[in-house]
Design a protein around this motif. Structure first.
Motif, PDB file in Angstrom:
ATOM      1  N   VAL A   1       0.577  -1.420  -0.229  1.00  0.00           N
ATOM      2  CA  VAL A   1      -0.142   0.194  -0.164  1.00  0.00           C
ATOM      3  C   VAL A   1       0.711   1.106  -0.243  1.00  0.00           C
ATOM      4  O   VAL A   1       2.225   0.833   0.982  1.00  0.00           O
TER       5      VAL A   1
ATOM      6  N   SER B   1      -3.284   4.068  -0.716  1.00  0.00           N
ATOM      7  CA  SER B   1      -4.065   3.824  -2.173  1.00  0.00           C
ATOM      8  C   SER B   1      -3.267   2.711  -2.954  1.00  0.00           C
ATOM      9  O   SER B   1      -2.635   2.112  -2.601  1.00  0.00           O
ATOM     10  N   ASN B   2      -3.638   2.331  -4.479  1.00  0.00           N
ATOM     11  CA  ASN B   2      -2.350   0.799  -4.595  1.00  0.00           C
ATOM     12  C   ASN B   2      -1.179   2.050  -4.816  1.00  0.00           C
ATOM     13  O   ASN B   2      -0.981   3.395  -5.058  1.00  0.00           O
TER      14      ASN B   2
ATOM     15  N   TYR C   1       0.658  -4.376  -8.279  1.00  0.00           N
ATOM     16  CA  TYR C   1       0.004  -5.381  -6.775  1.00  0.00           C
ATOM     17  C   TYR C   1       1.548  -6.003  -6.565  1.00  0.00           C
ATOM     18  O   TYR C   1       1.766  -6.636  -6.955  1.00  0.00           O
TER      19      TYR C   1
ATOM     20  N   LEU D   1      -9.661  -1.874   0.240  1.00  0.00           N
ATOM     21  CA  LEU D   1      -9.019  -1.723  -0.943  1.00  0.00           C
ATOM     22  C   LEU D   1      -8.026  -2.557  -0.402  1.00  0.00           C
ATOM     23  O   LEU D   1      -7.085  -3.649  -1.417  1.00  0.00           O
TER      24      LEU D   1
ATOM     25  N   GLU E   1      -8.676  -5.770  -2.232  1.00  0.00           N
ATOM     26  CA  GLU E   1      -8.375  -5.486  -3.152  1.00  0.00           C
ATOM     27  C   GLU E   1      -7.105  -5.855  -3.501  1.00  0.00           C
ATOM     28  O   GLU E   1      -7.047  -6.914  -4.644  1.00  0.00           O
ATOM     29  N   ILE E   2      -5.893  -5.347  -3.235  1.00  0.00           N
ATOM     30  CA  ILE E   2      -5.359  -5.497  -3.481  1.00  0.00           C
ATOM     31  C   ILE E   2      -4.247  -6.700  -3.472  1.00  0.00           C
ATOM     32  O   ILE E   2      -3.730  -7.979  -4.516  1.00  0.00           O
TER      33      ILE E   2
END
Length: 409
Positions: free
Chosen positions: A137, A277-278, A284, A354, A357-358
């Motif tokens: 992250v 954030s990504n 990833y 988030l 998702e990652i």
């Protein structure tokens, strides 16, 4: 499982007479970091699941040094041990740990895919079971992003847009983009592994250190350092802590677990100043994580496995996530309402979704038997020579590759 009853029955069947209290000895568990508190706080539940136990907590280095010695000498290992993701490749391919494939099989479908793969040796056997993860992250300062007119998605879209943002921060605000260029190189090395390859070696143990991935990672780190875009601070020291508190740098790329440290003890007074954030350029990646394993020396495999089974249960996974921000390896709990909660420290952002998702988009990478050695030669030595001494990237990587080949032979 009532171990005392089971063992007593076995002893009686063998026609032996023993003192009743000797039928169930406490198992031992070797842990590090926050897991010292984990095994203290959850003692009642773990004892209910696995019987009495004693846990030995050590610092990260001391823990892994002890485990390495125990496995090499064939004595002294605990019944169940924890292993950091950065060390797991050497341990699962080095012998001394049990094959847990059959025990883990009923649970595999519930676990995050890439972490399952990380715990498998080169034969495909499940030697280590993932307990917590470190989805990669980018934690960023909102006062250097939205509050001054930047859109985080646009900034993180490409490496070029990310660097341009860093240059503007440097020129207009006197702020560094990141704490250390080293972390960016690691993110690229770990997060952009080619399909079918390990981090440092290929499927036939060919050394990959001189390929384009490593060259790009090293050159990106070198560029950050030369352009004055990183604060050149190490981790876990006063300069690093103060950087978070005072806003010396605008962004830190770490595992999702960093949120717990930031809000818990590093910079609690900065609540509301952060977002998540990504990583740049759609990467990833992962940063950290923990595995559980059972040494072949274990004197009570059944009880040791019961400890692991407890640790990967939904109840324990959620409790550890809530208490210490240990991100669950059990993906079934990612649908829990906890993952929909807004986080005050991140100005109300629903960052846990988030993180999930990652974690579920990371491409599985096969750990190699020589990962630990390669990490030392490449990241800890060659990269530092490039950043600190200005050594040529190609020369540093070539030298590291040759050294690794020698060690492998």
């Amino acid at each position: 499982m009532n171990l005392k009853k089971t063992l007593s029955a076995a002893v009686a069947a063998a026609g032996l007479v023993v003192v009743a209290t000797s039928a169930q000895a406490a198992i031992t568990v070797d842990v590090y970091g926050d897991y010292g508190n984990y095994f203290e706080d959850f003692k009642k539940d773990i004892t209910k699941a696995a019987g009495d136990y004693k846990h030995n907590a050590n610092d990260w280095g001391g823990h892994h040094n002890k485990l390495t010695l125990n496995l090499a000498t064939g004595s002294g290992a605990a019944d169940m041990v924890l292993v950091d993701t950065g060390m797991v490749g050497g341990y699962i391919n080095g012998g001394g740990l049990m094959d847990l494939t059959s025990k883990f099989a009923p649970f595999e479908k519930n676990m995050v895919d890439f972490a399952v793969k990380q715990g498998q040796n080169e034969k495909g056997q499940q030697i280590a079971v993932p307990v917590d993860l470190g989805p990669g992250v980018a934690f960023y300062r909102r006062d250097y992003m939205e509050d001054i007119g930047y859109d985080v998605d646009e900034v993180m879209a490409t490496w070029e847009s990310w660097l341009a943002y860093g240059r503007e921060l440097r020129d207009d605000y006197g702020v560094y983009l990141v704490s250390n260029a080293d972390g960016i190189a690691r993110s690229i090395i770990y997060g952009t592994v080619e399909a079918g390859n390990g981090i440092y070696t290929g499927p036939n143990n060919e050394v990959l250190i001189e390929n384009d991935r490593f060259k790009f990672a090293f050159n990106m780190a070198k560029q950050l350092r030369e352009e004055g875009l990183d604060a050149n601070t190490g981790m876990w020291n006063d300069d690093w802590y103060n950087g978070f508190k005072e806003g010396t740098f605008a962004m830190e790329i770490q595992g999702a677990w960093m949120l717990g440290h930031l809000q818990g003890w590093i910079a609690p007074d900065t609540e509301g100043s952060w977002g998540a954030s990504n990583l740049p350029n759609g990467i990833y990646g992962t940063w950290g994580g923990t595995f559980a394993a059972i040494p072949t020396q274990s004197k009570d495999v059944a009880a040791a496995w019961n400890v692991i089974e407890y640790m990967i249960s939904p109840k324990a996974q959620l409790a550890a996530f809530d208490e210490w921000a240990m991100f669950p390896a059990n993906k079934t709990v990612h649908a829990n309402e906890m993952f929909e909660e807004e986080i005050d420290f991140l100005r109300g952002q629903n960052a846990r979704a988030l993180f999930s998702e990652i974690a579920n988009n990371v491409i599985p990478v096969q750990p190699g038997a020589y990962d630990n050695i390669a990490e030392t030669l490449v990241v800890n030595t060659a990269l530092q020579e490039v950043l600190a001494d200005g050594r040529d990237v190609n020369e540093a990587l070539k030298d590291a590759a040759q050294q690794l080949q020698k060690r492998m032979r």
